[in-house]
Scaffold this motif. Structure first.
Motif, mmCIF file in Angstrom:
data_model
loop_
_atom_site.group_PDB
_atom_site.id
_atom_site.type_symbol
_atom_site.label_atom_id
_atom_site.label_comp_id
_atom_site.label_asym_id
_atom_site.label_seq_id
_atom_site.Cartn_x
_atom_site.Cartn_y
_atom_site.Cartn_z
ATOM 1 N N VAL A 124 0.836 -1.189 0.000
ATOM 2 C CA VAL A 124 0.000 0.000 0.000
ATOM 3 C C VAL A 124 0.876 1.245 0.000
ATOM 4 N N GLU A 125 0.296 2.341 -0.452
ATOM 5 C CA GLU A 125 0.985 3.630 -0.474
ATOM 6 C C GLU A 125 0.264 4.597 0.452
ATOM 7 N N VAL A 126 1.017 5.362 1.210
ATOM 8 C CA VAL A 126 0.441 6.396 2.060
ATOM 9 C C VAL A 126 0.085 7.599 1.187
ATOM 10 N N ILE A 127 -1.186 7.952 1.154
ATOM 11 C CA ILE A 127 -1.611 9.105 0.362
ATOM 12 C C ILE A 127 -1.948 10.301 1.247
ATOM 13 N N ASP A 128 -2.061 10.080 2.545
ATOM 14 C CA ASP A 128 -2.258 11.171 3.496
ATOM 15 C C ASP A 128 -1.682 10.715 4.827
ATOM 16 N N GLY A 129 -0.473 11.228 5.134
ATOM 17 C CA GLY A 129 0.223 10.770 6.333
ATOM 18 C C GLY A 129 -0.543 11.000 7.610
ATOM 19 N N LEU A 130 -1.306 12.096 7.650
ATOM 20 C CA LEU A 130 -2.119 12.400 8.817
ATOM 21 C C LEU A 130 -3.465 12.916 8.344
ATOM 22 N N VAL A 131 -4.507 12.119 8.585
ATOM 23 C CA VAL A 131 -5.853 12.485 8.150
ATOM 24 C C VAL A 131 -6.424 13.501 9.131
ATOM 25 N N HIS A 132 -6.729 14.692 8.635
ATOM 26 C CA HIS A 132 -7.223 15.757 9.504
ATOM 27 C C HIS A 132 -8.749 15.830 9.554
ATOM 28 N N SER A 133 -9.406 15.247 8.544
ATOM 29 C CA SER A 133 -10.862 15.346 8.485
ATOM 30 C C SER A 133 -11.519 14.260 9.320
ATOM 31 N N ASN A 134 -12.829 14.386 9.464
ATOM 32 C CA ASN A 134 -13.595 13.406 10.230
ATOM 33 C C ASN A 134 -14.220 12.331 9.344
ATOM 34 N N ASP A 135 -13.977 12.413 8.034
ATOM 35 C CA ASP A 135 -14.589 11.440 7.122
ATOM 36 C C ASP A 135 -13.736 10.186 7.023
ATOM 37 N N THR A 136 -13.457 9.600 8.174
ATOM 38 C CA THR A 136 -12.603 8.417 8.231
ATOM 39 C C THR A 136 -13.209 7.264 7.451
ATOM 40 N N VAL A 137 -12.368 6.620 6.628
ATOM 41 C CA VAL A 137 -12.834 5.511 5.797
ATOM 42 C C VAL A 137 -12.803 4.231 6.620
ATOM 43 N N TYR A 138 -13.864 4.015 7.362
ATOM 44 C CA TYR A 138 -14.002 2.796 8.148
ATOM 45 C C TYR A 138 -15.423 2.278 7.970
ATOM 46 N N ASP A 139 -15.563 1.000 7.842
ATOM 47 C CA ASP A 139 -16.886 0.400 7.784
ATOM 48 C C ASP A 139 -16.920 -0.679 8.854
ATOM 49 N N GLN A 140 -17.797 -0.519 9.800
ATOM 50 C CA GLN A 140 -17.820 -1.419 10.949
ATOM 51 C C GLN A 140 -18.062 -2.873 10.544
ATOM 52 N N SER A 141 -18.704 -3.082 9.382
ATOM 53 C CA SER A 141 -19.013 -4.450 8.965
ATOM 54 C C SER A 141 -17.759 -5.263 8.662
ATOM 55 N N PHE A 142 -16.617 -4.598 8.437
ATOM 56 C CA PHE A 142 -15.373 -5.305 8.150
ATOM 57 C C PHE A 142 -14.617 -5.675 9.422
ATOM 58 N N TRP A 143 -15.070 -5.147 10.554
ATOM 59 C CA TRP A 143 -14.410 -5.442 11.824
ATOM 60 C C TRP A 143 -15.000 -6.704 12.435
#
Length: 251
Positions: free
Chosen positions: A52-71
């Motif tokens: 994978v490649e880091v495209i944003d070293g530190l995410v400042h926004s609240n639109d975190t790309v997480y989907d609870q169904s994958f946890w």
């Protein structure tokens, strides 16, 4: 370059990468834009599988790309949504015995992979050699710009054709032979052509609805660049089908 552990008993990476082009990862180190991370899948797998490649070293926004169904572990999910995140995009995927823990130890890995570690020397070169530079950056017909009155026209790209996991599952099913003209690049060009093929998404973009989940066996098909380009062209306002292409070649 970094070697980073990922626990498959906590988070389903394969399904997540099949759904999202980028994910927000818990920031355990000060990763910078452009850094490359190789994800080591622990648990019962015990091998490096994702580049994978880091495209944003530190995410400042609240639109975190997480989907609870994958946890798979709800407690870990609750912990993961807190703290700083790094945004990563999938570059390539590999499932090889050469990247298992014993093989990595033969190449200089010491101990277990319990946290992010900087990759250097022989181990770095060895892991790198098993992944492509960037499968997802291959040029597809939809990417080719048209010049119109001196200005560049933007063309929509079908993300399913670029997704490394979907591509690999399609190729695992069909092989690397073009399913229209039957060219095999390794047979034609030797080592230079090994594993080279495009993947075409059969369903037109305008028919893809929100929430659509791609099936690599029925929705994607391996084709050569020539046939791929023709499948993305219209005749009398309609795209040619795979069967239509085959019939033309037979004629």
């Amino acid at each position: 370059m970094w070697l980073v552990p990922a626990n498959p008993d906590e988070y389903d990476l394969e399904r997540a990468f099949s759904h999202f082009q980028a994910l927000d990862w818990k920031r355990s180190y000060n990763y910078e834009n452009g850094d490359i991370l190789f994800l080591y899948v622990s648990g019962s797998v015990k091998k490096v599988m994702y580049k994978v490649e880091v495209i944003d070293g530190l995410v400042h926004s609240n639109d975190t790309v997480y989907d609870q169904s994958f946890w798979l572990d709800t407690d870990k999910y609750s912990q993961a949504i807190e703290g700083e995140k790094t945004r990563i995009r999938l570059v390539d995927v590999a499932d090889k015995d050469d990247l298992t823990l014993p093989r990595l130890r033969e190449r200089g890995l010491r101990g277990n992979i319990q946290g992010s570690m900087k990759l250097t020397g022989e181990l770095r070169d060895y892991i790198m050699s098993h992944f492509a530079n960037d499968v997802s950056s291959v040029t597809y017909p939809d990417d080719l710009p048209d010049l119109w009155e001196g200005e560049r026209k933007t063309i929509t790209v079908n993300a399913y054709e670029r997704n490394p996991i979907a591509r690999q599952q399609c190729i695992d099913h069909y092989g690397v032979e073009c399913q229209v003209c039957r060219i095999n690049f390794e047979e034609t060009y030797g080592e230079l052509g090994r594993d080279f093929i495009h993947v075409h998404h059969i369903t037109p973009l305008h028919k893809v609805k929100e929430g659509y989940v791609v099936d690599p066996r029925t929705d994607l098909i391996p084709v050569c660049p020539n046939c791929h380009a023709m499948l993305h062209r219209k005749e009398n306002g309609k795209y040619l089908t795979l069967e239509g292409m085959k019939e033309r070649l037979e004629v």
